[in-house]
Design a protein around this motif. Structure first.
Motif, PDB file in Angstrom:
ATOM      1  N   SER A 101       0.808  -1.129   0.135  1.00 49.58           N
ATOM      2  CA  SER A 101       0.009   0.095   0.043  1.00 49.58           C
ATOM      3  C   SER A 101       0.833   1.404   0.060  1.00 49.58           C
ATOM      4  N   TYR A 102       0.403   2.180  -0.892  1.00 47.75           N
ATOM      5  CA  TYR A 102       1.242   3.447  -0.874  1.00 47.75           C
ATOM      6  C   TYR A 102       0.704   4.427  -0.505  1.00 47.75           C
ATOM      7  N   ASP A 103      -0.439   4.334   0.071  1.00 47.17           N
ATOM      8  CA  ASP A 103      -1.330   5.509   0.709  1.00 47.17           C
ATOM      9  C   ASP A 103      -2.599   5.042   1.378  1.00 47.17           C
ATOM     10  N   VAL A 104      -2.985   5.692   2.399  1.00 49.00           N
ATOM     11  CA  VAL A 104      -4.366   5.241   2.957  1.00 49.00           C
ATOM     12  C   VAL A 104      -5.408   4.889   1.680  1.00 49.00           C
ATOM     13  N   LYS A 105      -5.966   3.531   1.999  1.00 47.51           N
ATOM     14  CA  LYS A 105      -7.273   3.180   1.246  1.00 47.51           C
ATOM     15  C   LYS A 105      -6.485   2.665   0.034  1.00 47.51           C
ATOM     16  N   MET A 106      -5.369   2.706  -0.097  1.00 51.09           N
ATOM     17  CA  MET A 106      -4.618   2.245  -1.379  1.00 51.09           C
ATOM     18  C   MET A 106      -4.006   0.967  -1.271  1.00 51.09           C
ATOM     19  N   LYS A 107      -4.264   0.047  -2.097  1.00 44.42           N
ATOM     20  CA  LYS A 107      -3.480  -1.202  -1.927  1.00 44.42           C
ATOM     21  C   LYS A 107      -3.343  -1.692  -3.567  1.00 44.42           C
ATOM     22  N   GLU A 108      -2.084  -2.492  -3.612  1.00 47.43           N
ATOM     23  CA  GLU A 108      -1.803  -3.184  -4.866  1.00 47.43           C
ATOM     24  C   GLU A 108      -1.340  -4.736  -4.610  1.00 47.43           C
ATOM     25  N   LYS A 109      -1.855  -5.458  -5.745  1.00 48.17           N
ATOM     26  CA  LYS A 109      -1.317  -6.858  -5.363  1.00 48.17           C
ATOM     27  C   LYS A 109       0.194  -6.946  -5.638  1.00 48.17           C
ATOM     28  N   GLY A 110       0.624  -7.838  -4.873  1.00 51.87           N
ATOM     29  CA  GLY A 110       2.091  -8.220  -5.059  1.00 51.87           C
ATOM     30  C   GLY A 110       2.145  -9.428  -5.952  1.00 51.87           C
ATOM     31  N   ASP A 111       3.252 -10.210  -5.516  1.00 49.49           N
ATOM     32  CA  ASP A 111       3.582 -11.734  -6.399  1.00 49.49           C
ATOM     33  C   ASP A 111       2.486 -12.500  -5.960  1.00 49.49           C
ATOM     34  N   ILE A 112       1.992 -12.612  -4.757  1.00 51.53           N
ATOM     35  CA  ILE A 112       1.241 -13.882  -4.288  1.00 51.53           C
ATOM     36  C   ILE A 112       0.202 -13.570  -3.628  1.00 51.53           C
ATOM     37  N   PRO A 113      -0.911 -12.562  -4.127  1.00 45.07           N
ATOM     38  CA  PRO A 113      -1.835 -12.447  -3.320  1.00 45.07           C
ATOM     39  C   PRO A 113      -3.225 -13.347  -3.216  1.00 45.07           C
ATOM     40  N   GLU A 114      -3.054 -14.312  -3.874  1.00 43.51           N
ATOM     41  CA  GLU A 114      -4.320 -15.211  -3.920  1.00 43.51           C
ATOM     42  C   GLU A 114      -4.563 -15.678  -2.409  1.00 43.51           C
ATOM     43  N   GLY A 115      -5.798 -15.699  -1.905  1.00 43.84           N
ATOM     44  CA  GLY A 115      -6.024 -16.182  -0.743  1.00 43.84           C
ATOM     45  C   GLY A 115      -6.108 -15.088   0.618  1.00 43.84           C
ATOM     46  N   TYR A 116      -5.441 -13.707   0.208  1.00 42.32           N
ATOM     47  CA  TYR A 116      -5.201 -12.728   0.885  1.00 42.32           C
ATOM     48  C   TYR A 116      -5.972 -11.642   0.376  1.00 42.32           C
ATOM     49  N   SER A 117      -6.143 -10.673   1.708  1.00 44.56           N
ATOM     50  CA  SER A 117      -6.832  -9.207   1.211  1.00 44.56           C
ATOM     51  C   SER A 117      -6.142  -8.418   2.119  1.00 44.56           C
ATOM     52  N   VAL A 118      -6.060  -7.142   2.041  1.00 49.15           N
ATOM     53  CA  VAL A 118      -5.545  -6.402   3.143  1.00 49.15           C
ATOM     54  C   VAL A 118      -6.386  -5.114   3.398  1.00 49.15           C
ATOM     55  N   SER A 119      -5.959  -4.237   4.461  1.00 44.77           N
ATOM     56  CA  SER A 119      -6.779  -3.115   4.819  1.00 44.77           C
ATOM     57  C   SER A 119      -5.771  -1.946   5.305  1.00 44.77           C
ATOM     58  N   ARG A 120      -6.044  -0.817   4.701  1.00 49.50           N
ATOM     59  CA  ARG A 120      -5.179   0.501   5.215  1.00 49.50           C
ATOM     60  C   ARG A 120      -6.272   1.471   5.472  1.00 49.50           C
ATOM     61  N   GLU A 121      -6.799   1.648   6.634  1.00 52.39           N
ATOM     62  CA  GLU A 121      -7.811   2.648   6.912  1.00 52.39           C
ATOM     63  C   GLU A 121      -7.125   3.918   7.547  1.00 52.39           C
ATOM     64  N   LYS A 122      -5.851   3.623   8.236  1.00 51.75           N
ATOM     65  CA  LYS A 122      -5.078   4.703   8.694  1.00 51.75           C
ATOM     66  C   LYS A 122      -3.577   4.579   8.271  1.00 51.75           C
ATOM     67  N   LYS A 123      -3.022   5.538   8.154  1.00 49.61           N
ATOM     68  CA  LYS A 123      -1.589   5.605   7.639  1.00 49.61           C
ATOM     69  C   LYS A 123      -0.691   4.608   8.289  1.00 49.61           C
ATOM     70  N   GLU A 124      -0.758   4.762   9.601  1.00 50.99           N
ATOM     71  CA  GLU A 124       0.082   3.905  10.460  1.00 50.99           C
ATOM     72  C   GLU A 124      -0.094   2.253  10.683  1.00 50.99           C
ATOM     73  N   ARG A 125      -1.500   1.844   9.883  1.00 54.75           N
ATOM     74  CA  ARG A 125      -1.734   0.488  10.381  1.00 54.75           C
ATOM     75  C   ARG A 125      -2.166  -0.081   8.883  1.00 54.75           C
ATOM     76  N   PHE A 126      -1.478  -1.493   8.700  1.00 58.30           N
ATOM     77  CA  PHE A 126      -1.608  -2.206   7.633  1.00 58.30           C
ATOM     78  C   PHE A 126      -2.119  -3.390   7.773  1.00 58.30           C
ATOM     79  N   SER A 127      -3.322  -4.281   7.723  1.00 56.28           N
ATOM     80  CA  SER A 127      -3.787  -5.237   8.202  1.00 56.28           C
ATOM     81  C   SER A 127      -3.748  -6.227   6.963  1.00 56.28           C
TER      82      SER A 127
END
Lengths: 115, 111
Positions: A49-75
């Motif tokens: 993720s390069y910004d809040v609420k922005m995300k991009e898939k890497g090399d092996i995204p299958e089966g995973y998701s992410v969340s970035r609601e705040k700048k300091e936290r990435f789930s």
């Protein structure tokens, strides 16, 4: 001392469970990353993720998701855990892309075992 | 397609001797290279880096050499110490891009 903190060092989950891995950084970094480390395969990028609420898939995204609601936290979310997702998960952050001074700072990792 | 390769999964050296860890890359657009060190149950930590405009960078016992024509870099540790035993990852990046990591080499330094 700047830090990337991963909420759990060790986790054991059952197949089919929804799993949340949390990562917090205190460096006001723009970019955050999730990797998994497996023997012989090195560090493989799952999502970033390069910004809040922005995300991009890497090399092996299958089966995973992410969340970035705040700048300091990435789930990282494992929607339905499977045994092949047993691994060491590493979170990292960086100030910018590609600048010599902007290496990545890693957390201590979460060792996830799916049974 | 592995753009950054560390072909030796493991390396064992005697304390006091030189450790040489190797890394090859395929992308000529990479212009910055880094080495990370990882102990078990810890995250990787930055060790040393080199820009593509240089062929050598030194920091204490650690020296990184870059051979652009061969698309090869190496990390030299002299003298090796037991505390250097860890997994070493090389990484490369084009300007404006993400780090791409190799598979890692596990170094064991024996007393």
């Amino acid at each position: 001392d700047v830090k990337v903190t991963q909420s759990s060092r060790y986790l054991v989950k059952r197949t089919g469970e929804k799993v949340f891995l949390e990562c917090v950084q205190d460096m006001d970094h723009e970019n955050m990353f999730w990797y998994r480390q497996d023997p012989g395969l090195g560090l493989r990028l799952i999502y970033f993720s390069y910004d809040v609420k922005m995300k991009e898939k890497g090399d092996i995204p299958e089966g995973y998701s992410v969340s970035r609601e705040k700048k300091e936290r990435f789930s990282l979310i494992l929607e339905s855990a499977s045994t092949n997702q047993t691994s060491m998960y590493l979170c990292a952050s960086s100030l910018g892309f590609g600048d010599p001074g902007y290496g990545y700072t890693f957390g201590s990792g979460t060792r996830l075992t799916v049974v | 397609d592995q753009q950054v390769k560390q072909n030796s999964p493991s390396l064992s050296v005697q304390e006091g001797r030189i450790s040489i860890l190797n890394c090859d890359y395929t992308n000529s657009m990479f212009d910055y290279f880094l080495w990370y060190k990882k102990y078990p149950a810890e995250g990787p930590t930055f060790l040393i880096s080199i820009s593509s405009i240089k062929d050598k960078n030194e920091d204490g016992r650690f020296t990184v050499f870059l051979n652009k024509s061969a698309k090869h870099l190496s990390l030299h540790i002299v003298p090796s110490q037991p505390g250097d035993s860890a997994v070493y990852f090389c990484a490369a990046t084009p300007r404006g891009g993400k780090l791409i990591f190799g598979q890692g080499t596990e170094l064991s330094v024996k007393p």
